[in-house]
Write a protein that holds these residues in place. Structure first.
Motif, PDB file in Angstrom:
ATOM      1  N   VAL A   1      10.529 -55.526  -7.514  1.00  0.00           N
ATOM      2  CA  VAL A   1      10.906 -56.922  -7.319  1.00  0.00           C
ATOM      3  C   VAL A   1      12.269 -57.005  -6.641  1.00  0.00           C
ATOM      4  CG1 VAL A   1      11.339 -59.141  -8.439  1.00  0.00           C
ATOM      5  CG2 VAL A   1       9.592 -57.598  -9.368  1.00  0.00           C
ATOM      6  N   TYR A   2      12.300 -57.632  -5.447  1.00  0.00           N
ATOM      7  CA  TYR A   2      13.553 -57.809  -4.710  1.00  0.00           C
ATOM      8  C   TYR A   2      13.612 -59.206  -4.100  1.00  0.00           C
ATOM      9  CZ  TYR A   2      14.573 -52.850  -5.176  1.00  0.00           C
ATOM     10  OH  TYR A   2      14.856 -51.609  -5.700  1.00  0.00           O
ATOM     11  N   ASP A   3      14.820 -59.680  -3.887  1.00  0.00           N
ATOM     12  CA  ASP A   3      15.088 -60.988  -3.303  1.00  0.00           C
ATOM     13  C   ASP A   3      15.126 -60.851  -1.784  1.00  0.00           C
ATOM     14  OD1 ASP A   3      16.067 -63.424  -2.446  1.00  0.00           O
ATOM     15  OD2 ASP A   3      18.090 -63.114  -3.242  1.00  0.00           O
ATOM     16  N   PRO A   4      14.227 -61.526  -1.058  1.00  0.00           N
ATOM     17  CA  PRO A   4      14.179 -61.349   0.402  1.00  0.00           C
ATOM     18  C   PRO A   4      15.433 -61.846   1.120  1.00  0.00           C
ATOM     19  CG  PRO A   4      12.727 -63.140  -0.293  1.00  0.00           C
ATOM     20  CD  PRO A   4      13.171 -62.436  -1.541  1.00  0.00           C
ATOM     21  N   GLU A   5      16.168 -62.765   0.533  1.00  0.00           N
ATOM     22  CA  GLU A   5      17.332 -63.322   1.216  1.00  0.00           C
ATOM     23  C   GLU A   5      18.575 -62.453   1.085  1.00  0.00           C
ATOM     24  OE1 GLU A   5      18.196 -67.384   0.529  1.00  0.00           O
ATOM     25  OE2 GLU A   5      16.136 -68.064   0.834  1.00  0.00           O
TER      26      GLU A   5
ATOM     27  N   PHE B   1       4.645 -57.706  -0.597  1.00  0.00           N
ATOM     28  CA  PHE B   1       3.850 -56.475  -0.587  1.00  0.00           C
ATOM     29  C   PHE B   1       4.300 -55.527  -1.696  1.00  0.00           C
ATOM     30  CE2 PHE B   1       3.029 -52.118   0.703  1.00  0.00           C
ATOM     31  CZ  PHE B   1       1.730 -52.165   1.193  1.00  0.00           C
ATOM     32  N   HIS B   2       5.605 -55.351  -1.836  1.00  0.00           N
ATOM     33  CA  HIS B   2       6.107 -54.401  -2.832  1.00  0.00           C
ATOM     34  C   HIS B   2       5.886 -54.895  -4.258  1.00  0.00           C
ATOM     35  CE1 HIS B   2       8.134 -51.095  -0.644  1.00  0.00           C
ATOM     36  NE2 HIS B   2       8.001 -51.939   0.357  1.00  0.00           N
ATOM     37  N   LYS B   3       5.893 -56.194  -4.451  1.00  0.00           N
ATOM     38  CA  LYS B   3       5.597 -56.729  -5.789  1.00  0.00           C
ATOM     39  C   LYS B   3       4.129 -56.512  -6.123  1.00  0.00           C
ATOM     40  CE  LYS B   3       6.312 -59.132  -9.592  1.00  0.00           C
ATOM     41  NZ  LYS B   3       4.979 -58.945 -10.204  1.00  0.00           N
ATOM     42  N   GLU B   4       3.230 -56.799  -5.188  1.00  0.00           N
ATOM     43  CA  GLU B   4       1.795 -56.700  -5.442  1.00  0.00           C
ATOM     44  C   GLU B   4       1.320 -55.256  -5.562  1.00  0.00           C
ATOM     45  OE1 GLU B   4      -0.188 -58.850  -2.364  1.00  0.00           O
ATOM     46  OE2 GLU B   4       0.407 -60.817  -3.141  1.00  0.00           O
TER      47      GLU B   4
END
Length: 386
Positions: free
Chosen positions: A84-88, A76-79
């Protein structure tokens, strides 16, 4: 009592809750004080949580939260915001945005570290700094600048002891915003000082007049930015207590250790509700946003017509109304308005010294409630003149 914490006992109760609690003891009060959507959580979101509860999904999740939820948050935050963040490794699901703010303070601060807090600001920021042994340094914002951060003002409050700054745009209580051009003017200051910025973006989806902008969109300082957000305001999910924070891997790891010991994990049913909200709830957000916009335009127009100077809020669901023309201080204005006309709003000084002379009025209420409150407010002003 000697056994109590001096830090905890020195903190003042929330100015928001004070007037809400008082109003709740009176009959016939129209309360425009609390920042909670009047909409119920959309049913498809509730239904998703019920489905998972009914099929036995009632246990702890990973400390950071369900991976599917973290992946959807990052998507959602990228779109929507080009963040840009790493979900893990860079996302933690929290008990609302408030826990995320607390995690930031505990992970960052040593005793005596200074934290710049905007003034006016949301009432929980300064206490979270104090409880983590930090020192609050106010950065005064001005109505004539639309409550934006100016680079020359920011430079003045940064010292060798400054560790971090907490910002909140769109702003509670002012409704002010910072555009990407506004942020560009302070990027070099943030980079050179090396301070962290906790960016509370809980009202990001409620930006009305221009695209939402974030410091996390600037690659040169992204490692210094901690994004805090959640589901309460945009999706009308206040009672679900679901938020999240996004930060660089090293800092996020430290925050997650604290989260492990204090919380374990956010409620699993809230997380399943969050998955449905962020995947399929954006039309709900747009519907509510359209309604807030109509309320905003009506309220600001009427307040200015009755002589209470009010800047147009470009986000959130608050107006920060200038009441200096009445000759009353903020507390007296709100107390008399409540007692004489049974309308509750929040005195501006609850949000810092720079809030004196203002009141915060929430339009997260039905248009009928707002219209009736305006009639009563107009009568209150007429009575003051006589």
């Amino acid at each position: 009592m000697k056994c109590l914490s001096t830090k905890a006992t020195s903190i003042k109760p929330s100015g928001i809750r004070k007037f809400f609690d008082l109003a709740s003891t009176m009959e016939g009060v129209i309360s425009l004080g609390v920042g909670e959507p009047d909409f119920a959580t959309p049913w498809h979101i509730c239904e998703n949580a019920i489905h998972y509860m009914s099929t036995g999904h009632t246990h702890y999740t990973a400390n950071r939260g369900l991976l599917e939820l973290r992946e959807e948050i990052c998507k959602f935050h990228k779109e929507h915001y080009n963040q840009v963040y790493d979900p893990e490794n860079e996302v933690i699901v929290t008990i609302g945005g408030s826990e995320a703010i607390d995690l930031c303070m505990r992970a960052l601060l040593n005793p005596g570290d200074e934290v710049i807090v905007l003034d006016p600001n949301y009432v929980a920021y300064a206490p979270s700094v104090i409880l983590s042994d930090g020192v609050v340094v106010p950065l005064k914002l001005k109505e004539e600048n639309d409550f934006k951060i100016l680079p020359e003002d920011l430079k003045k409050v940064i010292t060798p002891k400054t560790k971090a700054m907490i910002i909140n745009y769109p702003s509670n209580p002012t409704g002010g915003v910072m555009t990407k051009e506004d942020y560009a003017k302070i990027i070099d200051i943030i980079k050179e000082s090396g301070i962290y910025v906790i960016s509370d973006e809980i009202y990001a989806e409620l930006s009305f007049d221009q695209p939402f902008a974030s410091l996390a969109q600037f690659d040169e300082i992204k490692s210094q930015i901690i994004v805090v957000n959640g589901f309460s305001k945009a999706y009308a999910m206040t009672g679900w207590r679901l938020g999240y924070c996004m930060a660089n891997k090293e800092l996020s790891s430290v925050m997650n250790k604290i989260h492990q010991y204090v919380i374990m994990s956010a409620p699993v049913m809230s997380q399943y509700a969050g998955i449905e909200a962020i995947k399929n709830g954006y039309d709900d957000v747009l519907m509510m946003k359209e309604d807030y916009l109509k309320r905003r335009n009506f309220l600001v127009n009427r307040l200015n017509r009755m002589g209470l100077k009010t800047n147009m809020p470009h986000g959130t669901f608050y107006v920060f109304c200038n009441i200096q023309s009445t000759g009353l201080d903020s507390e007296t204005f709100c107390e008399r308005l409540l007692q004489e006309q049974k309308v509750a709003c929040v005195p501006g000084n609850a949000f810092g010294d720079s809030g004196e002379g203002y009141v915060r009025i929430s339009y997260a209420y039905s248009i009928d409630h707002i219209k009736e409150a305006i009639v009563r407010l107009e009568q209150f002003l007429k009575d003051l003149e006589n």
